[in-house]
Design an enzyme around this catalytic site. Structure first.
Site, PDB file in Angstrom:
ATOM      1  N   ARG A  37     -11.672  -5.713  -6.990  1.00  0.00           N
ATOM      2  CA  ARG A  37     -12.603  -4.236  -7.137  1.00  0.00           C
ATOM      3  C   ARG A  37     -13.599  -4.499  -7.885  1.00  0.00           C
ATOM      4  NH1 ARG A  37      -7.670   0.528  -7.285  1.00  0.00           N
ATOM      5  NH2 ARG A  37      -6.655   0.453  -5.295  1.00  0.00           N
ATOM      6  N   LYS A 197      10.947   0.179   2.377  1.00  0.00           N
ATOM      7  CA  LYS A 197      11.820   1.085   3.473  1.00  0.00           C
ATOM      8  C   LYS A 197      10.664   1.721   4.304  1.00  0.00           C
ATOM      9  CE  LYS A 197      14.440   3.020  -1.004  1.00  0.00           C
ATOM     10  NZ  LYS A 197      14.402   3.456  -2.425  1.00  0.00           N
ATOM     11  N   GLY A 354      -1.488  -2.016  -0.782  1.00  0.00           N
ATOM     12  CA  GLY A 354       0.193  -1.650  -1.899  1.00  0.00           C
ATOM     13  C   GLY A 354       0.273  -3.584  -2.250  1.00  0.00           C
TER      14      GLY A 354
END
Ligand code: 3PG
Ligand code: MG
Length: 396
Positions: A37, A197, A354
């Site tokens: 970043r 999930k 993520g």
């Protein structure tokens, strides 16, 4: 990019330029574990300083509940100075007399970093008084923090209503890459969606089946779809209560049509541990005590064959339990194939969100994709088709 104001339209010479960057880097025991970043914002900082602007950096760091020395941006500003190769001054507050004095001391081309914006409650509340206190420090606002653009906070959104607003170069590159991937892609367009999930990615799956031509599903999420089709998944992670939802998504895909690609074989083991004895089984032969921990070789081949007839790829989430060997093989091999197709000029590949960057770094391919976003939540919201407040405020 014509829909957004960029640095091309900004006259920064001699101006106080408030630059919203995302200095929220991962840290362990006081050490930054990934500099990406910081490296990404270097170009914007250099350009503004090079054009004699006074660069004033704004960022959050962590999720402090108030002022907290453990979440100071000071060490991050130092690491950034090493990357930019220029001194970066630091002010212990982002508003008020200290910040004002530090800004007043700037010469054209100087760089200043202000303390963590989240030390003030007004940041997350997008409180007008706090926005005004920040706006007082600058003449124009540049947003270079795509990865924080899903937050409608004072420094990510509020300032855009108070000062002339422009996209920084990283924001611009990010918006460009995302537009090429999902808004105006070359087709066929494929998406790989992995991760544990489906409950956290329902909006995302719903948006993608409406847009992509092929949806390749991996990770624990694939088990939920397999179980919904009546397949036995043994002890595997699966959300059995979401079977109806999975069937709805599959039906929506079929109606479009969007091809859903599920594993045809799997690597299974009795438990989730590194180097436990594992074996490959056909997807109809998963035993009651088996845990699916990765896709098998025929599924890898199948995924790669889909990519080979694709022109654009969007990737979010790993295929298997990639953090444990040897369950990283599916992710690594498909990622390698995507990197090769990208290098051959056959596909445009965009990845983010993520765990994805960590997985692609592990596969050694992150810099061989067309674009890898450093955004987590913002990338997911963008995949969900949501408008991001920090982007919307930059529209002409
Ligand atoms: C991120 O790390 O995803 C961004 O910096 C946003 O941080 P947040 O989730 O704490 O708002
Ligand atoms: Mg986050």
């Amino acid at each position: 990019m014509s829909a957004f104001r960029t640095l091309d339209q900004a006259d920064v010479a001699g101006k106080r330029v408030l630059v919203r960057v995302d200095l929220n880097v991962p840290m362990e025991n006081g050490r930054i574990t990934d500099l990406t970043r910081l490296e990404r914002v270097e170009a914007t900082i250099r350009e503004i300083a090079g054009k004699s602007g006074k660069v004033i950096l704004l960022s959050h760091f962590g999720r402090p509940k108030g002022p907290d020395p453990a979440q100071s941006l000071r060490p991050v500003a130092q690491a950034l100075a090493d990357i930019v190769g220029r001194p970066i001054a630091f002010a212990d507050d982002c508003i008020g007399p200290q910040a004002e004095a530090a800004v007043a001391a700037l010469q054209p081309g100087d760089i200043l970093c202000l303390e963590n914006t989240r030390f003030h409650k007004g940041e997350e509340k997008n409180d007008p008084a706090f926005v005004a206190a920040l706006a007082k420090l600058g003449d124009i606002w540049v947003n270079d923090a795509f990865s924080a653009a899903h937050r409608a906070h004072a420094s990510t959104e509020g300032l855009g209503h108070k000062l002339p607003a422009y996209a920084g170069r990283t924001m611009q590159a990010e918006l460009d890459a995302l537009a090429r991937a999902l808004e105006a892609p070359q087709r066929p367009l494929a998406a790989i969606v992995g991760g544990a999930k489906i409950s956290t990615k329902l909006d995302l799956l719903g948006n993608l089946v409406a847009k992509v031509d092929s949806l390749i599903i991996g990770g624990g999420m694939a088990n939920t779809f397999l179980a919904a089709e009546g397949k036995k998944v043994g002890k595997s992670l699966a959300e059995h209560d979401l079977a109806a939802t999975a069937r709805e998504i599959a039906a929506k895909a079929k109606a479009r049509p969007c091809e859903i690609v599920l594993p045809v074989d799997a690597v299974v083991a009795p438990e989730f541990k590194a180097h436990v004895p594992s074996r490959v089984v056909g997807i109809d032969a998963v035993g009651a005590d088996d845990m699916i921990l990765d896709i098998g070789p025929r599924s890898i081949e199948h995924a790669v064959s889909v990519l080979a007839r694709t022109k654009t790829l969007v990737w979010n989430g790993p295929f298997g339990a990639f953090e444990l060997e040897p369950f990283d093989i599916g992710t690594i091999e498909v990622a390698e194939a995507a990197a090769e197709l990208t290098e051959a000029g056959d596909i445009v590949s965009v990845a983010g969100g993520g765990d994805t960057v960590a997985a692609l770094n592990k596969a050694g391919v992150a810099d061989r994709f067309s674009y890898v976003s450093t955004a987590g939540g913002a990338f997911l919201e963008w995949l969900e088709g949501k408008a991001l407040p920090g982007v919307e405020v930059l529209r002409v």
